[in-house]
Every structure is written in C-alpha cells, then in structure tokens.
Design a protein around this motif. Sequence first.
Motif, PDB file in Angstrom:
ATOM      1  N   ILE A 143       0.833  -1.197   0.000  1.00 22.12           N
ATOM      2  CA  ILE A 143       0.000   0.000   0.000  1.00 22.12           C
ATOM      3  C   ILE A 143       0.870   1.251   0.000  1.00 22.12           C
ATOM      4  O   ILE A 143       0.463   2.308  -0.482  1.00 22.12           O
ATOM      5  CB  ILE A 143      -0.969  -0.019   1.206  1.00 22.12           C
ATOM      6  N   GLY A 186      -2.295  -4.144   2.157  1.00 19.89           N
ATOM      7  CA  GLY A 186      -2.351  -3.190   3.255  1.00 19.89           C
ATOM      8  C   GLY A 186      -1.847  -3.839   4.530  1.00 19.89           C
ATOM      9  O   GLY A 186      -0.971  -4.720   4.494  1.00 19.89           O
ATOM     10  N   THR A 188      -1.312  -6.274   7.070  1.00 19.76           N
ATOM     11  CA  THR A 188      -1.504  -7.722   7.029  1.00 19.76           C
ATOM     12  C   THR A 188      -0.776  -8.346   8.214  1.00 19.76           C
ATOM     13  O   THR A 188       0.363  -7.980   8.514  1.00 19.76           O
ATOM     14  CB  THR A 188      -0.956  -8.306   5.704  1.00 19.76           C
ATOM     15  N   SER A 240      -4.912  -3.816  -5.322  1.00 19.37           N
ATOM     16  CA  SER A 240      -4.877  -3.478  -3.897  1.00 19.37           C
ATOM     17  C   SER A 240      -5.560  -4.594  -3.118  1.00 19.37           C
ATOM     18  O   SER A 240      -6.672  -4.988  -3.452  1.00 19.37           O
ATOM     19  CB  SER A 240      -5.606  -2.161  -3.648  1.00 19.37           C
ATOM     20  N   ASP A 242      -6.207  -4.637   0.514  1.00 17.93           N
ATOM     21  CA  ASP A 242      -5.990  -3.813   1.703  1.00 17.93           C
ATOM     22  C   ASP A 242      -7.252  -3.507   2.494  1.00 17.93           C
ATOM     23  O   ASP A 242      -7.258  -2.594   3.324  1.00 17.93           O
ATOM     24  CB  ASP A 242      -5.304  -2.499   1.297  1.00 17.93           C
TER      25      ASP A 242
END
Length: 248
Positions: A143, A186, A188, A240, A242
Amino acid sequence: MPFQGKIAVVTGAGSGMGEATAQLLAARGATVVLAGRSEERIRAAADRIKANGGKAVIRATDVADRADLEGLMEWIGQELGRLDLAVNNAGGHADFKPLHETPADESDWVFDLNLKAVYNGMRAQISLMLRGGGGAIVNNASIFGLKGVAGIAHYVAAKHGVVGLTKAAALDYANSGIRINSVCPGATETPNLLRATGGDAHALDAMIPVGRLGQPVDVARAICWLLSDEAPYVTGANFSVDGGMSAG
C-alpha cells in the motif's frame, strides 16, 4: 488443480505472505521452490507443505545479492528444467525516521531488497520463461507503493518503483506469453507487522474499512488468481489487497 505440473518460485517464502502463497500454490498442484535468507525458516515452511501432500524444494537465497539471486534461477533451470510462475515477495524496511537522518547504507539495503531484487529477479525469471514458452509473474509491492508515508521515504520510493517496474515490464512481454502484475497489500498480520507494532497489530483494525487486519492467505489468494489461467487477459495491473484502505 489449476497449477498441476507447474514449477513456481516464491521469494521471502519462510513466513507471512510468502509462505501462505507457497502453501496455496502447492495445494493447487505446483512444485514450489521456496527461497529465503533463512534456510531454517524455508525448510520448516517446506516441511509444512509436504505434510499436507504438496511438493516443495528449498534454496537459501539472499535476493538483495544479485549473484545469489541469479544463481537461484540458474539452479531452477538446471534442476527443474523450466519456470512457469514467479512471486517476487521478499521485502522489508528498518525503523521510521526522517529522510535526512536515514543512513546511506540503510537506504541502499532497502532499495536493494525491495526494488533491485525485483528487477534482477524478473530479468532472470523472464529469461527462463521465454525458453519455456511463457509464464506469469506477480510482484509484491505495498500500500506504500500507492501513497506517501512520513518517515519511510526510501521504502515508499522502492515500492512505487515496483508498481512502475511491473507496468513497464508487462508491456515489454505482453506479446511473449508472459503476464506480469503486482499486488499492494495493506496492513496484514505477518511477523514483520507484529514486530513493527510491538505485538499490538490489531490496534489497526479500526483504521481499516472492512474492520480487520488482512491475513497472509488474503494476499496469497489474489496472487494465485493473477498467476492462474483464470486471468489470461490481466497484465500490467496492480491489485490493492488492503480491506479498502486505499479507496478513500
């Protein structure tokens, strides 16, 4: 199984998103080469794959070392005969600090690990894939490859570079049977995030639109879809993964 008979390599495969991706590829039929700096970690990850009936081999590799990385690909060509799938997952960063306070050797390490390793890895992977008639590559960005974040300029720059590199390389090989895409995870729940948050990673849950941290398998599923024949018209894309963090 979608990857039956395929040869895959995953870097940074000893834990987190790399291990989850290797596990899923193996569960879906691929023979997976797990690469990482810690032979102990990748061996343990490979043993977990084998315990579930998957096929895995290991190769201790420092992807920040170009010669070591190229040696990994040469070994795959010699020992396994070809390469069908590649996941350039290895990455990492040091502590947050302003750009002018960041030591030059730390910046060099961050660029070597997060950007140059992807570039050098793809050079060697693509050469193998061209000999075999094609393949698919997914690069793990972040991200932070989509936005600016204070205190980590070198990492942000490297991850933006991975996104751009992916797009440019995808155009180079769009007519050669090689698809190249990237993912931007994002927050994680990985060992790296747990270390960075002092073990309190779930304090981030409230910042994520879906209300929870990502799990490594969330990213692995996206990667495996991009590698699969279910995505034949997808190349040069950045996904993405995220929980909606980059949507606002």
